[in-house]
Write an enzyme that holds these catalytic residues in place. Structure first.
Site, PDB file in Angstrom:
ATOM      1  CG  ASN A 290      -1.812   1.232   1.294  1.00  0.00           C
ATOM      2  OD1 ASN A 290      -2.386   1.622   0.272  1.00  0.00           O
ATOM      3  ND2 ASN A 290      -1.957   1.839   2.464  1.00  0.00           N
TER       4      ASN A 290
ATOM      5  CG  HIS B 166      -0.659   6.307   4.590  1.00  0.00           C
ATOM      6  ND1 HIS B 166      -2.034   6.337   4.555  1.00  0.00           N
ATOM      7  CD2 HIS B 166      -0.285   7.134   5.588  1.00  0.00           C
ATOM      8  CE1 HIS B 166      -2.472   7.165   5.493  1.00  0.00           C
ATOM      9  NE2 HIS B 166      -1.432   7.657   6.144  1.00  0.00           N
TER      10      HIS B 166
ATOM     11  CB  SER C   4       5.171   5.243   4.143  1.00  0.00           C
ATOM     12  OG  SER C   4       5.571   6.304   4.986  1.00  0.00           O
TER      13      SER C   4
ATOM     14  CG  ASP D 223      -3.066   3.742   6.562  1.00  0.00           C
ATOM     15  OD1 ASP D 223      -3.105   3.144   5.481  1.00  0.00           O
ATOM     16  OD2 ASP D 223      -3.831   4.673   6.860  1.00  0.00           O
TER      17      ASP D 223
HETATM   18  C1  GRF Z   1      -2.612   9.135  -2.953  1.00  0.00           C
HETATM   19  O1  GRF Z   1      -2.173  10.250  -2.246  1.00  0.00           O
HETATM   20  C2  GRF Z   1      -2.511   7.921  -2.078  1.00  0.00           C
HETATM   21  O2  GRF Z   1      -1.374   7.904  -1.290  1.00  0.00           O
HETATM   22  C3  GRF Z   1      -3.748   8.107  -1.228  1.00  0.00           C
HETATM   23  O3  GRF Z   1      -4.739   8.531  -2.138  1.00  0.00           O
HETATM   24  C4  GRF Z   1      -4.118   9.201  -3.213  1.00  0.00           C
HETATM   25  C5  GRF Z   1      -4.509   8.487  -4.474  1.00  0.00           C
HETATM   26  O4  GRF Z   1      -4.163   9.173  -5.625  1.00  0.00           O
HETATM   27  N1  GRF Z   1      -4.063   6.933  -0.470  1.00  0.00           N
HETATM   28  P1  GRF Z   1      -4.228   8.419  -7.021  1.00  0.00           P
HETATM   29  O5  GRF Z   1      -5.604   7.761  -7.146  1.00  0.00           O
HETATM   30  O6  GRF Z   1      -3.125   7.419  -7.091  1.00  0.00           O
HETATM   31  O7  GRF Z   1      -4.067   9.513  -8.049  1.00  0.00           O
END
Ligand code: GRF
Length: 196
Positions: free
Chosen positions: A108, A110, A137, A146
């Protein structure tokens, strides 16, 4: 043999796109399916335009029954024989019932320097705390939200005039570098953490 990767998205899918675009030539993995809970996710339209298989499983008809939603995802995934799942802005919490069988094979991204700011509003929380440094991360997914071993982090300085939006935009640009870098190493069997 290339590792078979499934990428889960809910929205714009810019991280998914960065991962897919990196998985070419001598990369040890290929994206074989993009999964979303949202038919209108921008990432789904883009994946289709690239000829990548997509599976859309709307969570809403399942209501509170997360197990049934997750079992529908598992059924949809079965034919793809995935080696790795990458969550990339997938906005549904996955229960231990789904996560545990994938533990060690599911990543994942985050938008915070974990273990700081698990959950939502990470950029606003970093600003509220007066942090001078922020970032993102990539971690292995465990049943706790997370949490899980960190595979890589990218750091950026916080500017005095930053807003949550300006910070989010700079962190997202780093996400697009970090996630592909981590996946490339992970697919090759290297789980030692990297810092960008
Ligand atoms: C990213 O900031 C990711 O870390 C968070 O949601 C956002 C998703 O953006 N969980 P995308 O859909 O990859 O453009």
């Amino acid at each position: 043999m290339n590792k078979r990767v499934g990428i889960f998205v809910s929205g714009g899918g810019s991280n998914m796109r960065a991962l897919v675009e990196d998985m070419v030539d001598d990369h040890p993995a290929r994206a074989v399916v993009i999964v979303s809970n949202n038919e209108t996710a921008g990432g789904i339209a883009w994946a289709r335009s690239q000829g990548i298989a997509t599976e859309v499983i709307d969570h809403r008809p399942f209501g509170e029954d997360r197990a049934a939603f997750e079992s529908a995802i598992n059924n949809a995934l079965e034919p793809y024989e995935l080696d790795i799942i990458c969550l990339a802005g997938f906005m549904r919490v996955l229960t231990a019932g789904f996560v545990t069988p994938w533990q060690g094979r599911m990543l994942n991204i985050h938008p915070s320097l974990l273990p700081k700011y698990k959950g939502l509003r990470t950029h606003a929380r970093a600003l509220e705390a007066g942090d001078t440094e922020h970032g993102c991360s990539v971690h292995l997914v465990t049943p706790a939200l997370d949490d899980g071993p960190i595979l890589g982090q990218a750091r950026i300085p916080v500017d005095p005039d930053d807003t949550p939006d300006s910070l989010a935009a700079r962190v997202l640009a780093k996400e697009h570098v970090l996630y592909p870098a981590v996946l490339r190493r992970f697919a090759a069997g290297d789980t030692s953490p990297i810092t960008l």
